[in-house]
Design an enzyme around this catalytic site. Structure first.
Site, PDB file in Angstrom:
ATOM      1  N   ASP A   1       4.391  -3.730  -0.931  1.00  0.00           N
ATOM      2  CA  ASP A   1       4.175  -2.217  -0.589  1.00  0.00           C
ATOM      3  C   ASP A   1       4.125  -1.528  -1.844  1.00  0.00           C
ATOM      4  O   ASP A   1       4.884  -1.595  -2.807  1.00  0.00           O
ATOM      5  CB  ASP A   1       5.532  -2.092   0.306  1.00  0.00           C
ATOM      6  CG  ASP A   1       5.196  -0.542   0.966  1.00  0.00           C
ATOM      7  OD1 ASP A   1       5.132  -0.611   2.172  1.00  0.00           O
ATOM      8  OD2 ASP A   1       5.193   0.471   0.341  1.00  0.00           O
ATOM      9  N   ILE A   2       3.296  -0.453  -1.974  1.00  0.00           N
ATOM     10  CA  ILE A   2       3.029   0.305  -3.091  1.00  0.00           C
ATOM     11  C   ILE A   2       4.070   1.389  -3.202  1.00  0.00           C
ATOM     12  O   ILE A   2       4.567   1.567  -4.629  1.00  0.00           O
ATOM     13  CB  ILE A   2       1.834   1.221  -2.823  1.00  0.00           C
ATOM     14  CG1 ILE A   2       1.151   1.827  -4.052  1.00  0.00           C
ATOM     15  CG2 ILE A   2       2.148   2.406  -1.890  1.00  0.00           C
ATOM     16  CD1 ILE A   2      -0.121   2.495  -4.006  1.00  0.00           C
TER      17      ILE A   2
ATOM     18  N   HIS B   1       0.400  -3.830  10.605  1.00  0.00           N
ATOM     19  CA  HIS B   1       1.264  -4.509   9.620  1.00  0.00           C
ATOM     20  C   HIS B   1       2.549  -4.654   9.875  1.00  0.00           C
ATOM     21  O   HIS B   1       3.402  -3.911  10.338  1.00  0.00           O
ATOM     22  CB  HIS B   1       1.118  -3.653   8.297  1.00  0.00           C
ATOM     23  CG  HIS B   1       1.421  -2.312   8.609  1.00  0.00           C
ATOM     24  ND1 HIS B   1       0.430  -1.225   8.912  1.00  0.00           N
ATOM     25  CD2 HIS B   1       2.512  -1.487   8.110  1.00  0.00           C
ATOM     26  CE1 HIS B   1       1.164   0.057   9.159  1.00  0.00           C
ATOM     27  NE2 HIS B   1       2.487  -0.487   8.431  1.00  0.00           N
TER      28      HIS B   1
END
Ligand code: 5GP
Ligand code: ZN
Length: 115
Positions: free
Chosen positions: A30-31, A101
């Site tokens: 995850d960013i 997701h």
């Protein structure tokens, strides 16, 4: 689906470092990680959210939970310590990317209830 961020990532249109890939899913970090380990498992096929799973998707759904989640947890060495699996769904569920997701979070103690 055109203009879908996770279709572009899963399809390789936006270059990403996959920590796992097979014929039906990709997984990447995850960013904006919410834990020391924060992975997103994303089906290559566009599905809006968990409520949009179809009968034909049973194999994919099982694959994610039976094969991919346990494998990643083991690879990330959070299988023994514990981890959290989250699917945010819809506006009040906190979903911000409308391509299904599965979050896998670990490496710290989780709180309950979630915010
Ligand atoms: P949601 O809020 O829909 O459950 O989760 C979407 C997640 O995708 C968020 O945790 C957000 O940080 C992550 N995210 C959004 N854009 C990108 C991106 O371009 N790359 C990566 N790796 N993660 C992203
Ligand atoms: Zn998509």
């Amino acid at each position: 689906m055109a203009d879908c961020l996770f279709c572009k990532i899963a399809g390789g249109e936006i270059p990403s470092n996959f920590i796992y890939e097979d014929e039906s899913v990709v997984a990447f970090r995850d960013i904006n990680p919410q834990a020391p380990q924060h992975i997103l498992i994303v089906p290559k096929k566009h599905i809006d959210s968990v409520k949009d799973f179809q009968q034909d998707d049973k194999e994919l759904a099982a694959h994610i939970f039976v094969d991919v989640v346990p494998k990643l947890a083991k690879d990330l060495q959070i299988d023994e310590s514990g981890f959290r699996v989250v699917i945010n769904t819809g506006e009040e569920g906190g979903q911000t990317v409308n391509h299904l997701h599965v979050h896998v979070l670990g490496g710290r103690s989780m709180q309950w209830p979630p915010g």
